[in-house]
Design a protein around this motif. Structure first.
Motif, mmCIF file in Angstrom:
data_model
loop_
_atom_site.group_PDB
_atom_site.id
_atom_site.type_symbol
_atom_site.label_atom_id
_atom_site.label_comp_id
_atom_site.label_asym_id
_atom_site.label_seq_id
_atom_site.Cartn_x
_atom_site.Cartn_y
_atom_site.Cartn_z
ATOM 1 N N ASP A 174 0.836 -1.190 0.000
ATOM 2 C CA ASP A 174 0.000 0.000 0.000
ATOM 3 C C ASP A 174 0.881 1.254 0.000
ATOM 4 O O ASP A 174 1.659 1.470 0.938
ATOM 5 C CB ASP A 174 -0.900 -0.020 1.231
ATOM 6 C CG ASP A 174 -1.979 1.050 1.164
ATOM 7 O OD1 ASP A 174 -1.807 2.041 0.423
ATOM 8 O OD2 ASP A 174 -2.995 0.905 1.850
ATOM 9 N N PRO A 175 0.783 2.107 -1.023
ATOM 10 C CA PRO A 175 1.641 3.311 -1.076
ATOM 11 C C PRO A 175 1.327 4.314 0.019
ATOM 12 O O PRO A 175 2.136 5.216 0.270
ATOM 13 C CB PRO A 175 1.348 3.885 -2.461
ATOM 14 C CG PRO A 175 -0.004 3.387 -2.805
ATOM 15 C CD PRO A 175 -0.098 2.019 -2.202
ATOM 16 N N CYS A 176 0.173 4.172 0.688
ATOM 17 C CA CYS A 176 -0.136 5.066 1.807
ATOM 18 C C CYS A 176 0.842 4.874 2.961
ATOM 19 O O CYS A 176 0.972 5.748 3.822
ATOM 20 C CB CYS A 176 -1.560 4.834 2.287
ATOM 21 S SG CYS A 176 -2.824 5.526 1.181
ATOM 22 N N TYR A 177 1.511 3.718 2.975
ATOM 23 C CA TYR A 177 2.448 3.420 4.058
ATOM 24 C C TYR A 177 3.828 3.055 3.503
ATOM 25 O O TYR A 177 4.671 2.542 4.227
ATOM 26 C CB TYR A 177 1.907 2.285 4.923
ATOM 27 C CG TYR A 177 0.473 2.526 5.342
ATOM 28 C CD1 TYR A 177 0.160 3.452 6.340
ATOM 29 C CD2 TYR A 177 -0.576 1.869 4.703
ATOM 30 C CE1 TYR A 177 -1.157 3.697 6.695
ATOM 31 C CE2 TYR A 177 -1.899 2.104 5.062
ATOM 32 C CZ TYR A 177 -2.181 3.021 6.059
ATOM 33 O OH TYR A 177 -3.484 3.269 6.413
ATOM 34 N N ASN A 178 4.022 3.328 2.242
ATOM 35 C CA ASN A 178 5.296 3.004 1.608
ATOM 36 C C ASN A 178 5.638 4.121 0.623
ATOM 37 O O ASN A 178 5.482 3.973 -0.583
ATOM 38 C CB ASN A 178 5.196 1.651 0.898
ATOM 39 C CG ASN A 178 6.515 1.210 0.289
ATOM 40 O OD1 ASN A 178 7.583 1.593 0.763
ATOM 41 N ND2 ASN A 178 6.445 0.443 -0.778
ATOM 42 N N TYR A 179 6.113 5.245 1.150
ATOM 43 C CA TYR A 179 6.366 6.423 0.327
ATOM 44 C C TYR A 179 7.609 7.150 0.831
ATOM 45 O O TYR A 179 8.127 6.879 1.920
ATOM 46 C CB TYR A 179 5.161 7.371 0.371
ATOM 47 C CG TYR A 179 4.806 7.842 1.764
ATOM 48 C CD1 TYR A 179 5.518 8.867 2.397
ATOM 49 C CD2 TYR A 179 3.756 7.257 2.468
ATOM 50 C CE1 TYR A 179 5.213 9.298 3.668
ATOM 51 C CE2 TYR A 179 3.438 7.675 3.751
ATOM 52 C CZ TYR A 179 4.164 8.685 4.346
ATOM 53 O OH TYR A 179 3.870 9.102 5.618
#
Length: 304
Positions: A174-179
């Protein structure tokens, strides 16, 4: 009675197929589904997110098109571009894109208009989208999240036309937690600071934008020239998504020297709204000769 039963069975078999040496076959009139009967087209130069100037000698009017095609880019499933991209010939001189969105699964086979934009900026107003109208094509959405296209020879009035593609890889997490965090206040309108040239930046993955430590988002409105410390100011031409929308694709506009807020169309990017009241962006290198930068607003936001 047995004769009548045998006769009825034979008639049913003849309706649904043929009897050959006591064996039934499939009806000869059946039509194959293009979702499972297509040609594979995997050619890297069709990617609108790459620099097409390195390979501009291709021409889809010279291809012997036959049947349906599924697009790939370097082995990743791809789709035909729905966006006009300035100066992107995707291997030729005139980049062809769909004039509208793709069909849904429920739509079945649909016909879509195809338009083209000339790639070379020094040949006049080449940045204008839809400068050419090509031959319409048939498109179908398939189970498994891909499309197939019945490509045909483009109209030859446009120089070296090429069907353009864009690949959006599946998200492994999930990019919300991997950015990566990007706190550069000078991206904001009228904020003084360092000069921005995002063409030269090595973008890799997803980014969350900050303004002096506070969440901020890309601009959704026209940004006037040089107001965020770059030559071409980039902004989203459509609204940001809601949380329930998941990952969406957004077109990126850039102001230019001819007075229009969307003189240039950059490569599209993916955007996602995240729990916690922030957005993440899959930023990529803009496709321009001049320096371009992703601009933000100066006002914080709330979508919850």
């Amino acid at each position: 009675m047995r004769f009548l039963i045998s006769l009825c069975v034979s008639l049913l078999l003849l309706i649904n197929g043929e009897i050959i040496n006591g064996q039934t076959t499939e009806p000869t009139t059946s039509i194959s589904d293009p979702c499972y009967d297509y040609n594979t087209l995997d050619e890297y130069w069709r990617d609108i997110r790459q620099n097409s100037y390195q390979y501009s000698g291709y021409d889809d009017t010279l291809v012997e098109w036959s049947g349906w095609y599924r697009l790939y880019l370097n082995g990743e499933s791809a789709q035909m571009s729905e966006w006009c991209v300035s100066d992107a010939g995707c291997g030729g001189e005139t980049g062809l894109s769909l004039n509208g969105s793709h069909p849904t699964l429920e739509d079945g086979v649909e016909t879509r208009e195809v338009v083209g934009t000339h790639a070379w900026w020094w040949w006049g107003y080449s940045h204008e989208c839809g400068a050419y109208n090509s031959t319409s094509i048939r498109v179908k959405a398939c189970p498994g999240d891909y499309y197939v296209y019945e490509f045909v020879k483009p109209i030859i009035s446009s120089p070296r036309p090429m069907y353009c593609a864009v690949a959006f890889q599946s998200i492994s997490s999930d990019p919300c937690y991997n950015y990566e965090s990007l706190d550069r206040p000078w991206r904001a309108n009228n904020e003084s600071g360092d000069y921005i040239c995002d063409n030269m930046f090595s973008w890799n993955g997803w980014y969350r934008l900050f303004y002096y430590g506070m969440d901020i988002r890309m601009s959704e409105t026209c940004v006037s020239s040089y107001s965020c410390n770059t030559d071409i100011n980039l902004w989203l031409s459509d609204p940001h998504p809601q949380i329930e929308d998941g990952v969406v694709i957004r077109e990126v506009c850039g102001d230019g020297y001819w007075g229009s807020c969307c003189d240039y169309k950059s490569r599209p990017i993916r955007v996602k709204a995240c729990p916690g009241n922030y957005y993440v962006y899959e930023l990529v290198n803009p496709l321009f000769w001049w320096c371009a930068g992703y601009c933000t607003g100066t006002v914080l936001f709330s979508f919850i």
